[in-house]
Write a protein that holds these residues in place. Structure first.
Motif, PDB file in Angstrom:
ATOM      1  N   ALA A  39       0.909  -1.263   0.030  1.00 38.89           N
ATOM      2  CA  ALA A  39      -0.039  -0.045  -0.028  1.00 38.89           C
ATOM      3  C   ALA A  39       0.801   1.262   0.089  1.00 38.89           C
ATOM      4  N   ALA A  40       2.117   1.103   0.546  1.00 34.61           N
ATOM      5  CA  ALA A  40       3.008   2.292   0.725  1.00 34.61           C
ATOM      6  C   ALA A  40       3.377   2.792  -0.562  1.00 34.61           C
ATOM      7  N   ALA A  41       3.775   1.670  -1.493  1.00 31.23           N
ATOM      8  CA  ALA A  41       4.213   2.017  -2.907  1.00 31.23           C
ATOM      9  C   ALA A  41       3.030   2.445  -3.661  1.00 31.23           C
ATOM     10  N   ALA A  42       1.863   1.903  -3.458  1.00 31.23           N
ATOM     11  CA  ALA A  42       0.703   2.526  -4.302  1.00 31.23           C
ATOM     12  C   ALA A  42       0.588   3.867  -3.935  1.00 31.23           C
ATOM     13  N   ARG A  43       0.534   4.235  -2.607  1.00 26.41           N
ATOM     14  CA  ARG A  43       0.210   5.474  -2.217  1.00 26.41           C
ATOM     15  C   ARG A  43       1.196   6.362  -2.785  1.00 26.41           C
ATOM     16  N   PHE A  44       2.602   6.053  -2.611  1.00 27.71           N
ATOM     17  CA  PHE A  44       3.632   6.845  -3.083  1.00 27.71           C
ATOM     18  C   PHE A  44       3.462   7.220  -4.584  1.00 27.71           C
ATOM     19  N   HIS A  45       3.024   6.037  -5.317  1.00 32.36           N
ATOM     20  CA  HIS A  45       2.627   6.282  -7.023  1.00 32.36           C
ATOM     21  C   HIS A  45       1.823   7.569  -7.021  1.00 32.36           C
ATOM     22  N   GLU A  46       0.794   7.295  -6.149  1.00 32.16           N
ATOM     23  CA  GLU A  46      -0.399   8.424  -6.081  1.00 32.16           C
ATOM     24  C   GLU A  46      -0.004   9.695  -6.030  1.00 32.16           C
ATOM     25  N   LEU A  47       1.006   9.926  -4.983  1.00 29.98           N
ATOM     26  CA  LEU A  47       1.577  11.425  -4.649  1.00 29.98           C
ATOM     27  C   LEU A  47       2.702  11.603  -5.375  1.00 29.98           C
ATOM     28  N   GLN A  48       2.969  10.856  -6.311  1.00 27.77           N
ATOM     29  CA  GLN A  48       4.498  11.062  -6.921  1.00 27.77           C
ATOM     30  C   GLN A  48       4.711  12.568  -7.625  1.00 27.77           C
ATOM     31  N   GLU A  49       5.636  13.242  -7.517  1.00 23.70           N
ATOM     32  CA  GLU A  49       6.088  14.208  -8.117  1.00 23.70           C
ATOM     33  C   GLU A  49       7.227  13.926  -9.216  1.00 23.70           C
ATOM     34  N   MET A  50       7.151  12.655  -9.629  1.00 25.57           N
ATOM     35  CA  MET A  50       8.559  12.162 -10.497  1.00 25.57           C
ATOM     36  C   MET A  50       8.154  10.968 -11.300  1.00 25.57           C
ATOM     37  N   GLU A  51       8.824  10.491 -12.063  1.00 23.29           N
ATOM     38  CA  GLU A  51       8.361   9.114 -12.661  1.00 23.29           C
ATOM     39  C   GLU A  51       8.556   8.090 -11.909  1.00 23.29           C
ATOM     40  N   THR A  52       7.848   7.292 -11.811  1.00 22.58           N
ATOM     41  CA  THR A  52       7.751   5.977 -11.056  1.00 22.58           C
ATOM     42  C   THR A  52       6.980   5.012 -11.422  1.00 22.58           C
ATOM     43  N   GLU A  53       7.464   3.693 -10.999  1.00 17.40           N
ATOM     44  CA  GLU A  53       6.976   2.645 -11.579  1.00 17.40           C
ATOM     45  C   GLU A  53       7.267   1.489 -10.294  1.00 17.40           C
ATOM     46  N   ILE A  54       6.264   0.590 -10.216  1.00 15.33           N
ATOM     47  CA  ILE A  54       6.192  -0.239  -9.100  1.00 15.33           C
ATOM     48  C   ILE A  54       6.842  -1.558  -9.367  1.00 15.33           C
ATOM     49  N   ALA A  55       7.923  -2.089  -8.798  1.00 20.46           N
ATOM     50  CA  ALA A  55       8.431  -3.307  -8.814  1.00 20.46           C
ATOM     51  C   ALA A  55       8.045  -4.381  -7.677  1.00 20.46           C
ATOM     52  N   GLY A  56       8.296  -5.600  -8.257  1.00 21.98           N
ATOM     53  CA  GLY A  56       7.643  -6.470  -7.184  1.00 21.98           C
ATOM     54  C   GLY A  56       8.498  -6.962  -6.092  1.00 21.98           C
ATOM     55  N   SER A  57       9.795  -6.671  -6.305  1.00 22.83           N
ATOM     56  CA  SER A  57      10.807  -7.078  -5.175  1.00 22.83           C
ATOM     57  C   SER A  57      11.678  -5.839  -5.202  1.00 22.83           C
ATOM     58  N   ALA A  58      12.669  -6.115  -3.949  1.00 19.86           N
ATOM     59  CA  ALA A  58      13.682  -5.193  -4.030  1.00 19.86           C
ATOM     60  C   ALA A  58      14.715  -5.609  -4.994  1.00 19.86           C
ATOM     61  N   GLU A  59      14.980  -6.717  -5.342  1.00 19.09           N
ATOM     62  CA  GLU A  59      15.933  -7.274  -6.347  1.00 19.09           C
ATOM     63  C   GLU A  59      15.502  -6.467  -7.721  1.00 19.09           C
ATOM     64  N   GLU A  60      14.257  -6.637  -7.872  1.00 21.26           N
ATOM     65  CA  GLU A  60      13.904  -6.399  -9.333  1.00 21.26           C
ATOM     66  C   GLU A  60      13.753  -5.027  -9.308  1.00 21.26           C
ATOM     67  N   ALA A  61      13.481  -4.201  -8.536  1.00 24.58           N
ATOM     68  CA  ALA A  61      13.493  -2.749  -8.557  1.00 24.58           C
ATOM     69  C   ALA A  61      15.088  -2.238  -8.787  1.00 24.58           C
ATOM     70  N   GLU A  62      16.198  -2.863  -8.153  1.00 26.49           N
ATOM     71  CA  GLU A  62      17.373  -2.468  -8.192  1.00 26.49           C
ATOM     72  C   GLU A  62      17.760  -2.719  -9.803  1.00 26.49           C
ATOM     73  N   ARG A  63      17.251  -4.078 -10.335  1.00 28.85           N
ATOM     74  CA  ARG A  63      17.770  -4.556 -11.434  1.00 28.85           C
ATOM     75  C   ARG A  63      17.281  -3.370 -12.417  1.00 28.85           C
TER      76      ARG A  63
END
Length: 408
Positions: free
Chosen positions: A64-88
């Motif tokens: 929910a925190a990632a989804a809410r961050f995406h709603e409030l975003q003031e930058m380009e954001t994409e949600i990843a499934g895991s920390a490893e995926e986000a870093e890759r």
């Protein structure tokens, strides 16, 4: 009258078509355009190359925190499934990875970036604060959007004047910078075009062209014709710079134009600025023409102009000091001095409330002074253009008046 207009057109055309005038005007126009365009280009480049943030939410909010961050975003954001995926994905896209951790009472974020991204880190922290507060209010305190609104609405602070205080623009507001800029422009025009008049007259005199001109055109007619001709060249110069500023603002985008029109420009101040530019030019220009007529060589013109330039510099520096306290009595008194009026009265009008009667009175004093100075300058000019020899300000003026009487 015919000789007057011939002198005006000849002086204006020669000055406008000269290489020095064209180059200096082009350089100033280019710098003005660059002043508007370069910041816009940098901002566009920065936005085009903006960092994409890939978010992985491993906190107790279960995504929910990632989804809410995406709603409030003031930058380009994409949600990843895991920390490893986000870093890759961040590594592949030259972006950043945000790993959200923590519990329902305190979120934490780790931003993985390739270099120093201090602004991105600060921006991310601000958004996470809002995410934490909104989720806690909604899911722990069970407040709906209306009930939680006061927690995030902010407090508006207004200001009012203390009883008896006079209203004037805040320091460093749009009016402040507009007044500052126009005061500098008035000084620059008075000095540069005053020197131009003196040099023009001295050059003709040193080349003996003056003797031929005087035989067919009255010296007084010649003096006022040169004042008007160089004044027209000055207006062409200002028009070119204004056109460059308008083009630069247009090229830099709609936001810049809106900001200038709504926040910076004060059209009444522009009218006063034009009035004081003209009157200041006439006042100082008469003295400059007189000075140019007293010297025998063009090389002496700049030296002879120093007292006039120092007078204009004093007016400018007084105005810079007065910008921070225009209401002081000393600046009000000095604004009545004709040689200080163009800058000081303009500054007072822009920075505080000046009674209409006082503005009218000071302008009348300035106009009367400009007329008297030019009448006196014309008398000295009439005799000065026929004199040659070593320059001495006091002695040359006396000799020029004597020669002028004989010619009369």
């Amino acid at each position: 009258m015919r000789n007057f207009w011939i002198t005006v057109s000849h002086t204006a055309v020669r000055r406008i078509t000269s290489k020095s005038f064209i180059i200096s005007t082009a350089v100033m126009a280019f710098l003005v355009m660059a002043f508007f365009i370069i910041p816009a280009l940098l901002q566009t480049t920065a936005s085009d190359e903006g960092t994409t943030v890939f978010i992985a939410d491993t906190s107790e909010w279960d995504g929910a925190a990632a989804a809410r961050f995406h709603e409030l975003q003031e930058m380009e954001t994409e949600i990843a499934g895991s920390a490893e995926e986000a870093e890759r994905r961040a590594e592949e896209a030259n972006g950043a990875a945000l790993i959200i951790t923590g519990d329902t009472e305190e979120l934490q974020g780790e931003l993985l970036v390739e270099g120093d991204e201090a602004m991105l880190v600060e921006q991310t922290g601000d958004i996470l604060d809002r995410v934490q507060a909104s989720l806690y209010a909604e899911r722990v305190l069970e407040l709906d959007e209306t009930e939680a609104g006061p927690l995030f609405g902010g407090v508006e602070v207004s200001q009012s004047l203390i009883a008896g205080a006079e209203e004037r623009p805040q320091a460093f507001s749009g009016s402040y910078w507009m007044v500052y800029g126009l005061v500098f422009i008035i000084y620059l025009i008075v000095v540069s075009f005053g020197s131009m008049i003196a040099t023009e007259v001295a050059a003709e005199k040193s080349s003996r062209v003056m003797e031929l001109i005087v035989s067919s055109v009255s010296p007084v007619t010649q003096m006022f014709g040169k004042l008007a001709g160089i004044g027209i060249a000055g207006l062409v110069n200002l028009a070119a710079i204004a056109a460059a500023a308008a083009a630069g603002a247009w090229l830099s985008g709609e936001e810049t134009i809106t900001f200038i029109l709504d926040e910076v420009l004060d059209y009444s101040l522009l009218g006063y600025a034009l009035l004081f530019i003209v009157l200041g030019y006439v006042l100082y220009g008469g003295l400059a023409a007189m000075t140019g007529a007293l010297v025998s060589r063009a090389e002496e013109a700049n030296q002879a102009m120093q007292p006039i330039i120092f007078l204009a510099m004093i007016a400018f520096f007084i105005s810079i000091v007065a910008l921070n306290a225009p209401e002081l009595p000393v600046f009000r008194i000095l604004s009545y001095v004709p040689f200080f009026t163009p800058q000081l009265l303009f500054l007072r009008i822009g920075m505080e409330t000046v009674p209409a009667w006082e503005i009218a009175l000071i302008i009348v004093i300035l106009i009367a002074s400009a007329i008297l100075v030019n009448l006196a300058a014309a008398r000295v000019y009439k005799g000065g253009v026929l004199m040659y020899g070593k320059f001495s300000f006091r002695q040359s003026i006396g000799r020029a008046i004597a020669v002028s009487k004989k010619e009369s």
